[in-house]
Write a protein that holds these residues in place. Structure first.
Motif, PDB file in Angstrom:
ATOM      1  N   LEU A  32       0.855  -1.187   0.000  1.00 16.71           N
ATOM      2  CA  LEU A  32       0.000   0.000   0.000  1.00 16.71           C
ATOM      3  C   LEU A  32       0.890   1.235   0.000  1.00 16.71           C
ATOM      4  O   LEU A  32       1.412   1.649   1.043  1.00 16.71           O
ATOM      5  N   ASP A  33       1.071   1.834  -1.154  1.00 20.49           N
ATOM      6  CA  ASP A  33       2.019   2.932  -1.302  1.00 20.49           C
ATOM      7  C   ASP A  33       1.307   4.279  -1.211  1.00 20.49           C
ATOM      8  O   ASP A  33       0.128   4.409  -1.558  1.00 20.49           O
ATOM      9  N   GLU A  34       2.044   5.278  -0.738  1.00 15.81           N
ATOM     10  CA  GLU A  34       1.585   6.661  -0.668  1.00 15.81           C
ATOM     11  C   GLU A  34       0.315   6.806   0.167  1.00 15.81           C
ATOM     12  O   GLU A  34      -0.619   7.515  -0.212  1.00 15.81           O
ATOM     13  N   ILE A  35       0.275   6.165   1.331  1.00 21.00           N
ATOM     14  CA  ILE A  35      -0.936   6.273   2.150  1.00 21.00           C
ATOM     15  C   ILE A  35      -1.117   7.696   2.677  1.00 21.00           C
ATOM     16  O   ILE A  35      -2.238   8.103   2.996  1.00 21.00           O
ATOM     17  N   ASN A  36      -0.023   8.477   2.754  1.00 21.29           N
ATOM     18  CA  ASN A  36      -0.156   9.860   3.209  1.00 21.29           C
ATOM     19  C   ASN A  36      -0.784  10.754   2.154  1.00 21.29           C
ATOM     20  O   ASN A  36      -1.302  11.827   2.466  1.00 21.29           O
ATOM     21  N   ARG A  37      -0.734  10.333   0.893  1.00 22.12           N
ATOM     22  CA  ARG A  37      -1.322  11.141  -0.180  1.00 22.12           C
ATOM     23  C   ARG A  37      -2.713  10.650  -0.568  1.00 22.12           C
ATOM     24  O   ARG A  37      -3.345  11.218  -1.456  1.00 22.12           O
ATOM     25  N   ALA A  38      -3.158   9.597   0.089  1.00 18.08           N
ATOM     26  CA  ALA A  38      -4.486   9.063  -0.206  1.00 18.08           C
ATOM     27  C   ALA A  38      -5.550   9.898   0.503  1.00 18.08           C
ATOM     28  O   ALA A  38      -5.339  10.383   1.613  1.00 18.08           O
ATOM     29  N   HIS A  39      -6.688  10.042  -0.145  1.00 16.94           N
ATOM     30  CA  HIS A  39      -7.797  10.759   0.468  1.00 16.94           C
ATOM     31  C   HIS A  39      -8.304   9.976   1.678  1.00 16.94           C
ATOM     32  O   HIS A  39      -8.187   8.758   1.748  1.00 16.94           O
ATOM     33  N   ARG A  40      -8.867  10.700   2.633  1.00 16.80           N
ATOM     34  CA  ARG A  40      -9.365  10.063   3.852  1.00 16.80           C
ATOM     35  C   ARG A  40     -10.364   8.941   3.542  1.00 16.80           C
ATOM     36  O   ARG A  40     -10.387   7.915   4.213  1.00 16.80           O
ATOM     37  N   MET A  43      -9.230   0.348   5.882  1.00 15.81           N
ATOM     38  CA  MET A  43      -9.177   0.032   7.311  1.00 15.81           C
ATOM     39  C   MET A  43      -9.612  -1.404   7.575  1.00 15.81           C
ATOM     40  O   MET A  43      -8.997  -2.120   8.367  1.00 15.81           O
ATOM     41  N   GLN A  44     -10.665  -1.851   6.904  1.00 14.68           N
ATOM     42  CA  GLN A  44     -11.125  -3.222   7.099  1.00 14.68           C
ATOM     43  C   GLN A  44     -10.073  -4.219   6.628  1.00 14.68           C
ATOM     44  O   GLN A  44      -9.912  -5.295   7.208  1.00 14.68           O
ATOM     45  N   LEU A  45      -9.339  -3.837   5.594  1.00 13.56           N
ATOM     46  CA  LEU A  45      -8.265  -4.692   5.096  1.00 13.56           C
ATOM     47  C   LEU A  45      -7.171  -4.836   6.152  1.00 13.56           C
ATOM     48  O   LEU A  45      -6.626  -5.927   6.364  1.00 13.56           O
ATOM     49  N   LEU A  46      -6.843  -3.730   6.827  1.00 13.25           N
ATOM     50  CA  LEU A  46      -5.810  -3.762   7.851  1.00 13.25           C
ATOM     51  C   LEU A  46      -6.267  -4.517   9.098  1.00 13.25           C
ATOM     52  O   LEU A  46      -5.478  -5.234   9.722  1.00 13.25           O
ATOM     53  N   ARG A  53      -9.763  -8.343   5.082  1.00 14.19           N
ATOM     54  CA  ARG A  53     -10.858  -8.584   4.145  1.00 14.19           C
ATOM     55  C   ARG A  53     -11.473  -7.250   3.741  1.00 14.19           C
ATOM     56  O   ARG A  53     -11.305  -6.225   4.411  1.00 14.19           O
ATOM     57  N   ILE A  54     -12.189  -7.258   2.617  1.00 12.94           N
ATOM     58  CA  ILE A  54     -13.017  -6.139   2.213  1.00 12.94           C
ATOM     59  C   ILE A  54     -14.361  -6.720   1.798  1.00 12.94           C
ATOM     60  O   ILE A  54     -14.440  -7.561   0.891  1.00 12.94           O
ATOM     61  N   HIS A  55     -15.407  -6.291   2.496  1.00  8.01           N
ATOM     62  CA  HIS A  55     -16.740  -6.877   2.309  1.00  8.01           C
ATOM     63  C   HIS A  55     -16.665  -8.390   2.498  1.00  8.01           C
ATOM     64  O   HIS A  55     -16.145  -8.868   3.500  1.00  8.01           O
ATOM     65  N   ASN A  56     -17.137  -9.145   1.525  1.00  9.14           N
ATOM     66  CA  ASN A  56     -17.134 -10.613   1.661  1.00  9.14           C
ATOM     67  C   ASN A  56     -15.889 -11.248   1.048  1.00  9.14           C
ATOM     68  O   ASN A  56     -15.801 -12.464   0.951  1.00  9.14           O
ATOM     69  N   HIS A  57     -14.926 -10.445   0.650  1.00  8.62           N
ATOM     70  CA  HIS A  57     -13.702 -10.971   0.053  1.00  8.62           C
ATOM     71  C   HIS A  57     -12.603 -11.030   1.114  1.00  8.62           C
ATOM     72  O   HIS A  57     -12.220 -10.006   1.684  1.00  8.62           O
ATOM     73  N   ILE A  58     -12.098 -12.217   1.378  1.00  9.20           N
ATOM     74  CA  ILE A  58     -11.078 -12.435   2.405  1.00  9.20           C
ATOM     75  C   ILE A  58      -9.736 -12.682   1.731  1.00  9.20           C
ATOM     76  O   ILE A  58      -9.643 -13.444   0.767  1.00  9.20           O
ATOM     77  N   LEU A  59      -8.704 -12.014   2.226  1.00 12.42           N
ATOM     78  CA  LEU A  59      -7.375 -12.225   1.659  1.00 12.42           C
ATOM     79  C   LEU A  59      -6.967 -13.698   1.802  1.00 12.42           C
ATOM     80  O   LEU A  59      -7.236 -14.315   2.831  1.00 12.42           O
ATOM     81  N   PRO A  60      -6.329 -14.261   0.795  1.00 20.14           N
ATOM     82  CA  PRO A  60      -5.855 -15.640   0.908  1.00 20.14           C
ATOM     83  C   PRO A  60      -4.913 -15.798   2.102  1.00 20.14           C
ATOM     84  O   PRO A  60      -4.142 -14.895   2.427  1.00 20.14           O
ATOM     85  N   GLU A  61      -4.982 -16.923   2.769  1.00 17.39           N
ATOM     86  CA  GLU A  61      -4.134 -17.203   3.915  1.00 17.39           C
ATOM     87  C   GLU A  61      -2.662 -17.056   3.531  1.00 17.39           C
ATOM     88  O   GLU A  61      -2.225 -17.578   2.518  1.00 17.39           O
ATOM     89  N   ILE A  95       1.099  -7.926   4.059  1.00 19.28           N
ATOM     90  CA  ILE A  95       0.738  -6.537   3.759  1.00 19.28           C
ATOM     91  C   ILE A  95       1.848  -5.635   4.285  1.00 19.28           C
ATOM     92  O   ILE A  95       2.340  -5.811   5.400  1.00 19.28           O
ATOM     93  N   MET A  96       2.266  -4.673   3.475  1.00 15.73           N
ATOM     94  CA  MET A  96       3.170  -3.624   3.930  1.00 15.73           C
ATOM     95  C   MET A  96       2.740  -2.306   3.314  1.00 15.73           C
ATOM     96  O   MET A  96       1.965  -2.284   2.346  1.00 15.73           O
TER      97      MET A  96
END
Length: 351
Positions: free
Chosen positions: A87-95, A102-105, A109-117, A121-122
């Protein structure tokens, strides 16, 4: 810290299931760190430049089924766990974009999609300075507490070694070797000062420490801890862990006058934090019972502790004495006794 150190620690943090956040000025090699880790661990690297994304790019587009609306997976979504999501340039991303990740962190997951085991993340960002174009300053502690902060600065010898491997011209390499001050502009990275310890941050620190050997804890313990609980709590933890500086208890200092080992500025600042926290929580009757001892020992503390550290205690007492609270009178009494000393009056006037 040096680029190689940041790469090493970032890998350790992700192995523990946590998220490193690389903070550094442009061009120091934050993205290269992600690429190197991906190559060394044989993982696919997915780079999301958050400053160029909208919430819909992250959460996917809605689609209608027979009974309900669902969100389709975005095209970048990892297909397997042998992936690094950068996740690059998080300081330049809109709120709104930061809210979307945030849900990913938190839940991976995001909604019903879960990151593969096994997905790592960096993240990366520039320092929170005016010279950078930032949509919103990151001030939400709930957001920043999800990361281990690693501050990255280039090292001249390290860069010269990298430059030779990457066919940087001899003229450039020779110039930087002779004039290392032109490699980069030395500026402070100030994000870490906003970090505060919390139950979550200590849990995350524990996760990473479990992946380190005793030698690695000795070498990197403070840096790792400072990146999640803040520099003062990290210093106290590190010194306690390795028995370098034993910081006296607040009660022994204020009530019994056992004041020692405060020449170290970090130890002094840690004790200041503990004194302020103690005075904020202790009941009035306890302070009233020990009024003379507390006043006398605080004056003694001012003679032993670095002045810039003791100002923190003095400023707290003055502020609390001026408030309209149930404990303001006792702080006023403590100050009154302390100000019988001319040097104390002078310090208060300097605040």
């Amino acid at each position: 810290m040096r680029v190689e150190e940041a790469k090493y620690l970032a890998k350790k943090i992700m192995m523990a299931g946590e998220i490193p956040l690389l903070v550094g000025h442009f061009g120091v090699g934050k993205t290269d760190i992600a690429r190197d880790i991906a190559r060394e661990t044989e993982r696919k690297l997915i780079i999301l430049v958050l400053s160029q994304m909208e919430p819909g790019d992250l959460i996917g587009l809605p689609a209608r089924t027979e009974e309900k609306t669902v969100f389709l997976k975005p095209d970048w979504w990892p297909e397997s766990g042998d992936t690094i999501l950068f996740l690059d340039e998080i300081n330049r991303a809109h709120r709104s974009v930061r809210n979307a990740i945030m849900q990913l962190l938190v839940d991976r997951r995001i909604h019903n999609h879960i990151l593969p085991e096994g997905t790592w993340i960096m993240a990366a960002m520039n320092p929170p300075e005016e010279e950078y174009d930032q949509a919103d300053l990151i001030t939400d502690p709930a957001f920043i507490s999800r990361f281990f902060i690693l501050e990255v600065n280039p090292d001249v010898s390290e860069w010269l070694e990298w430059a030779e491997k990457n066919n940087v011209s001899k003229e450039v390499r020779d110039f930087i070797r002779d004039y290392p001050e032109f490699l980069f502009s030395e500026r402070s990275l100030s994000l870490r000062t906003s970090l505060k310890p919390s139950p979550r941050s200590w849990y995350k620190l524990s996760n990473v420490l479990k992946t380190l050997t005793d030698d690695e804890k000795e070498k990197y313990g403070y840096v790792i801890a400072a990146g999640i609980v803040g520099p003062e709590a990290a210093k106290a933890f590190y010194d306690s862990f390795f028995q370098r500086v034993k910081i006296p208890s607040v009660e022994s200092v204020l009530f019994d006058g056992k004041i020692e080992n405060l020449e170290d500025i970090h130890a002094a600042n840690t004790l200041v934090l503990r004194i302020v926290d103690f005075l904020s929580k202790v009941d009035v009757r306890t302070l009233e019972r020990h009024l003379d001892d507390v006043s006398k020992n605080l004056v003694r503390l001012s003679e032993i502790m670095p002045k810039e550290s003791f100002y923190g205690v003095l400023r707290f007492l003055v502020d609390e004495a001026q408030k309209e609270g149930e404990k303001s009178w006792i702080f006023d009494k403590i100050l009154e006794k302390m100000l019988e000393r001319e040097d104390m009056r002078k310090m208060v006037n300097e605040l």
